[in-house]
Scaffold this motif. Structure first.
Motif, PDB file in Angstrom:
ATOM      1  N   ASP A  62       0.831  -1.207   0.000  1.00  0.00           N
ATOM      2  CA  ASP A  62       0.000   0.000   0.000  1.00  0.00           C
ATOM      3  C   ASP A  62       0.866   1.258   0.000  1.00  0.00           C
ATOM      4  O   ASP A  62       0.576   2.231  -0.699  1.00  0.00           O
ATOM      5  CB  ASP A  62      -0.939   0.013   1.209  1.00  0.00           C
ATOM      6  CG  ASP A  62      -1.996  -1.074   1.114  1.00  0.00           C
ATOM      7  OD1 ASP A  62      -2.394  -1.423  -0.019  1.00  0.00           O
ATOM      8  OD2 ASP A  62      -2.433  -1.559   2.173  1.00  0.00           O
ATOM      9  N   LYS A  63       1.945   1.233   0.765  1.00  0.00           N
ATOM     10  CA  LYS A  63       2.851   2.381   0.819  1.00  0.00           C
ATOM     11  C   LYS A  63       3.518   2.606  -0.535  1.00  0.00           C
ATOM     12  O   LYS A  63       3.588   3.738  -1.022  1.00  0.00           O
ATOM     13  CB  LYS A  63       3.906   2.173   1.903  1.00  0.00           C
ATOM     14  CG  LYS A  63       4.835   3.331   2.071  1.00  0.00           C
ATOM     15  CD  LYS A  63       5.841   3.075   3.183  1.00  0.00           C
ATOM     16  CE  LYS A  63       6.836   4.224   3.271  1.00  0.00           C
ATOM     17  NZ  LYS A  63       7.879   3.969   4.255  1.00  0.00           N
ATOM     18  N   SER A  66       0.965   4.067  -3.016  1.00  0.00           N
ATOM     19  CA  SER A  66       0.648   5.471  -2.776  1.00  0.00           C
ATOM     20  C   SER A  66       1.805   6.374  -3.177  1.00  0.00           C
ATOM     21  O   SER A  66       1.602   7.481  -3.662  1.00  0.00           O
ATOM     22  CB  SER A  66       0.246   5.706  -1.315  1.00  0.00           C
ATOM     23  OG  SER A  66       1.344   5.490  -0.463  1.00  0.00           O
ATOM     24  N   GLU A  67       3.048   5.892  -3.008  1.00  0.00           N
ATOM     25  CA  GLU A  67       4.204   6.672  -3.452  1.00  0.00           C
ATOM     26  C   GLU A  67       4.244   6.766  -4.976  1.00  0.00           C
ATOM     27  O   GLU A  67       4.595   7.812  -5.525  1.00  0.00           O
ATOM     28  CB  GLU A  67       5.498   6.058  -2.927  1.00  0.00           C
ATOM     29  CG  GLU A  67       5.688   6.252  -1.441  1.00  0.00           C
ATOM     30  CD  GLU A  67       6.927   5.543  -0.894  1.00  0.00           C
ATOM     31  OE1 GLU A  67       7.714   5.001  -1.705  1.00  0.00           O
ATOM     32  OE2 GLU A  67       7.101   5.542   0.331  1.00  0.00           O
ATOM     33  N   ARG A  69       1.595   6.493  -7.065  1.00  0.00           N
ATOM     34  CA  ARG A  69       0.413   7.193  -7.582  1.00  0.00           C
ATOM     35  C   ARG A  69       0.259   8.604  -7.023  1.00  0.00           C
ATOM     36  O   ARG A  69      -0.468   9.408  -7.590  1.00  0.00           O
ATOM     37  CB  ARG A  69      -0.846   6.394  -7.253  1.00  0.00           C
ATOM     38  CG  ARG A  69      -0.908   5.076  -7.968  1.00  0.00           C
ATOM     39  CD  ARG A  69      -2.137   4.326  -7.585  1.00  0.00           C
ATOM     40  NE  ARG A  69      -2.215   3.068  -8.311  1.00  0.00           N
ATOM     41  CZ  ARG A  69      -2.987   2.065  -7.971  1.00  0.00           C
ATOM     42  NH1 ARG A  69      -3.760   2.155  -6.917  1.00  0.00           N
ATOM     43  NH2 ARG A  69      -2.984   0.964  -8.680  1.00  0.00           N
ATOM     44  N   GLY A  70       0.884   8.876  -5.911  1.00  0.00           N
ATOM     45  CA  GLY A  70       0.690  10.175  -5.270  1.00  0.00           C
ATOM     46  C   GLY A  70      -0.560  10.155  -4.414  1.00  0.00           C
ATOM     47  O   GLY A  70      -1.261   9.140  -4.303  1.00  0.00           O
ATOM     48  N   ARG A  71      -0.849  11.282  -3.822  1.00  0.00           N
ATOM     49  CA  ARG A  71      -2.042  11.372  -2.955  1.00  0.00           C
ATOM     50  C   ARG A  71      -3.307  11.302  -3.797  1.00  0.00           C
ATOM     51  O   ARG A  71      -3.374  11.896  -4.868  1.00  0.00           O
ATOM     52  CB  ARG A  71      -2.017  12.668  -2.160  1.00  0.00           C
ATOM     53  CG  ARG A  71      -0.879  12.706  -1.155  1.00  0.00           C
ATOM     54  CD  ARG A  71      -0.896  13.966  -0.404  1.00  0.00           C
ATOM     55  NE  ARG A  71      -2.194  14.054   0.286  1.00  0.00           N
ATOM     56  CZ  ARG A  71      -2.448  14.827   1.324  1.00  0.00           C
ATOM     57  NH1 ARG A  71      -1.505  15.586   1.795  1.00  0.00           N
ATOM     58  NH2 ARG A  71      -3.622  14.840   1.880  1.00  0.00           N
ATOM     59  N   PRO A  72      -4.322  10.621  -3.313  1.00  0.00           N
ATOM     60  CA  PRO A  72      -5.588  10.551  -4.067  1.00  0.00           C
ATOM     61  C   PRO A  72      -6.283  11.910  -4.071  1.00  0.00           C
ATOM     62  O   PRO A  72      -6.194  12.664  -3.113  1.00  0.00           O
ATOM     63  CB  PRO A  72      -6.401   9.496  -3.322  1.00  0.00           C
ATOM     64  CG  PRO A  72      -5.815   9.450  -1.960  1.00  0.00           C
ATOM     65  CD  PRO A  72      -4.385   9.852  -2.094  1.00  0.00           C
ATOM     66  N   PHE A  73      -6.937  12.210  -5.185  1.00  0.00           N
ATOM     67  CA  PHE A  73      -7.691  13.469  -5.276  1.00  0.00           C
ATOM     68  C   PHE A  73      -9.005  13.294  -4.515  1.00  0.00           C
ATOM     69  O   PHE A  73      -9.643  12.239  -4.596  1.00  0.00           O
ATOM     70  CB  PHE A  73      -8.003  13.814  -6.731  1.00  0.00           C
ATOM     71  CG  PHE A  73      -6.782  14.144  -7.523  1.00  0.00           C
ATOM     72  CD1 PHE A  73      -6.203  15.405  -7.390  1.00  0.00           C
ATOM     73  CD2 PHE A  73      -6.230  13.242  -8.395  1.00  0.00           C
ATOM     74  CE1 PHE A  73      -5.068  15.715  -8.115  1.00  0.00           C
ATOM     75  CE2 PHE A  73      -5.096  13.555  -9.127  1.00  0.00           C
ATOM     76  CZ  PHE A  73      -4.513  14.792  -8.988  1.00  0.00           C
ATOM     77  N   PRO A  74      -9.424  14.348  -3.789  1.00  0.00           N
ATOM     78  CA  PRO A  74     -10.727  14.230  -3.106  1.00  0.00           C
ATOM     79  C   PRO A  74     -11.843  14.209  -4.150  1.00  0.00           C
ATOM     80  O   PRO A  74     -11.789  14.906  -5.150  1.00  0.00           O
ATOM     81  CB  PRO A  74     -10.795  15.483  -2.224  1.00  0.00           C
ATOM     82  CG  PRO A  74      -9.699  16.378  -2.676  1.00  0.00           C
ATOM     83  CD  PRO A  74      -8.752  15.584  -3.515  1.00  0.00           C
TER      84      PRO A  74
END
Length: 77
Positions: A62-63, A66-67, A69-74
């Motif tokens: 998961d880490k 996320s690295e 893909r970057g932070r998910p957009f709200p």
């Protein structure tokens, strides 16, 4: 070296031979009969098998994702 065939047709490959040939638990053997002899050959590993587990298990998937893909957009309604 000798190996005795058990009732169910199984036998143990002597440890010296397993070590010499790199036969470990999970190794797939192709077994054939040629000229009255039993021949067992190690099946070549697939590309995935060759690298499976190379990075160990200390990676948090998961880490890493996320690295990458970057932070998910709200999400907006």
């Amino acid at each position: 070296m000798e190996a005795v065939v058990a009732e169910r047709g199984q036998f143990t490959i002597p440890k010296k031979i397993r070590d010499k040939l790199g036969i470990t638990p999970g190794t797939v053997l192709e077994v054939t009969a040629e000229s009255g002899q039993l021949i067992a050959r190690k099946k070549p590993a697939s590309g995935v098998d060759a690298v499976f587990g190379i990075l160990g298990r200390a990676i948090d998937t998961d880490k890493v994702m996320s690295e990458l893909r970057g932070r998910p957009f709200p999400f907006r309604k």
